[in-house]
Design a protein around this motif. Structure first.
Motif, short mmCIF file in Angstrom:
data_model
loop_
_atom_site.label_atom_id
_atom_site.label_comp_id
_atom_site.label_asym_id
_atom_site.label_seq_id
_atom_site.Cartn_x
_atom_site.Cartn_y
_atom_site.Cartn_z
N LEU A 1 45.37 2.59 57.45
CA LEU A 1 44.71 3.35 56.38
C LEU A 1 43.19 3.37 56.57
O LEU A 1 42.54 4.40 56.39
N ALA A 2 42.62 2.24 56.93
CA ALA A 2 41.17 2.18 57.15
C ALA A 2 40.76 3.05 58.34
O ALA A 2 39.77 3.80 58.26
N GLY A 3 41.52 2.95 59.41
CA GLY A 3 41.22 3.77 60.59
C GLY A 3 41.35 5.26 60.29
O GLY A 3 40.53 6.07 60.72
N ALA A 4 42.37 5.60 59.53
CA ALA A 4 42.54 7.00 59.16
C ALA A 4 41.39 7.47 58.27
O ALA A 4 40.94 8.61 58.38
N GLY A 5 40.92 6.58 57.42
CA GLY A 5 39.80 6.93 56.55
C GLY A 5 38.52 7.19 57.33
O GLY A 5 37.82 8.19 57.11
N ILE B 1 47.71 14.11 52.48
CA ILE B 1 48.72 13.78 53.50
C ILE B 1 48.49 12.36 54.03
O ILE B 1 49.44 11.57 54.16
N LEU B 2 47.24 12.01 54.33
CA LEU B 2 46.94 10.65 54.82
C LEU B 2 47.27 9.59 53.77
O LEU B 2 47.78 8.52 54.11
N GLY C 1 49.94 6.50 54.24
CA GLY C 1 49.54 5.10 54.02
C GLY C 1 50.40 4.43 52.96
O GLY C 1 50.79 3.28 53.10
N LYS C 2 50.71 5.17 51.91
CA LYS C 2 51.56 4.62 50.85
C LYS C 2 52.96 4.31 51.39
O LYS C 2 53.54 3.27 51.09
N LYS C 3 53.47 5.19 52.23
CA LYS C 3 54.80 4.98 52.82
C LYS C 3 54.81 3.71 53.67
O LYS C 3 55.76 2.92 53.63
#
Length: 166
Positions: free
Chosen positions: A84-88, A129-130, A134-136
């Motif tokens: 999640l952090a990397g995607a952010g 979408i991200l 992340g929640k999944k």
């Protein structure tokens, strides 16, 4: 032919306990008492010591298993948080550069105001979408391991109670 029992101090191949016929004149040696099938000659103290030792071993193994399951869940949580952090961060950088390019490209067609709004909506969709991905990943993280349930059942099992009687 010589009698194999004439001199029992000399070794003779024919002189064995299994092949010697029963002779009433010879003194019979006392055999150790045989243990009947299912009969245990250990004292109650020895048996209770064994039970205590087995319970202690079981508890240590269950705690070790619980620690391993917690470690695995923690690892998954860390992996999900890292993703999640990397995607952010990647999304933010990508958003900045792509937004500027799209804003300028669309600005020639629709004007600078509308092009900025269009770019913002596109990035809102990407952020949604991200967040769902992340929640999944975070939902795959389990709470307390199942081993803690089995550790809690041990005292009831020792008392002879079933799980339903709790």
């Amino acid at each position: 032919m010589t009698d194999p029992y004439a001199n029992p101090t000399q070794p003779n191949a024919a002189h064995t306990a299994h092949t010697a016929p029963f002779d009433e004149t010879r003194p019979q040696t006392a055999q150790p008492p045989t243990v009947q099938r299912g009969e245990d000659r250990r004292s109650i103290g020895d048996l209770l010591g064994d039970v205590t030792r087995d319970i202690s071993t079981l508890m240590r193994q269950e705690v070790a298993l619980a620690k391993a399951e917690v470690k695995q869940s923690t690892s998954r949580a860390g992996k999900g948080a890292g993703m999640l952090a990397g995607a952010g961060v990647a999304g933010l950088l990508f958003l900045v550069f792509l937004s500027v390019a799209a804003w300028w490209a669309l600005g020639h067609v629709t004007g600078r105001g509308w092009s900025g709004l269009i770019v913002a909506v596109v990035w809102a969709i990407i952020a949604g979408i991200l967040a769902m991905m992340g929640k999944k990943e975070m939902q795959k993280v389990k709470g307390l391991p199942e081993t803690t349930d089995s550790v809690g059942k041990i005292p009831n099992a020792l008392k002879g109670q079933e799980e339903n009687n709790r």
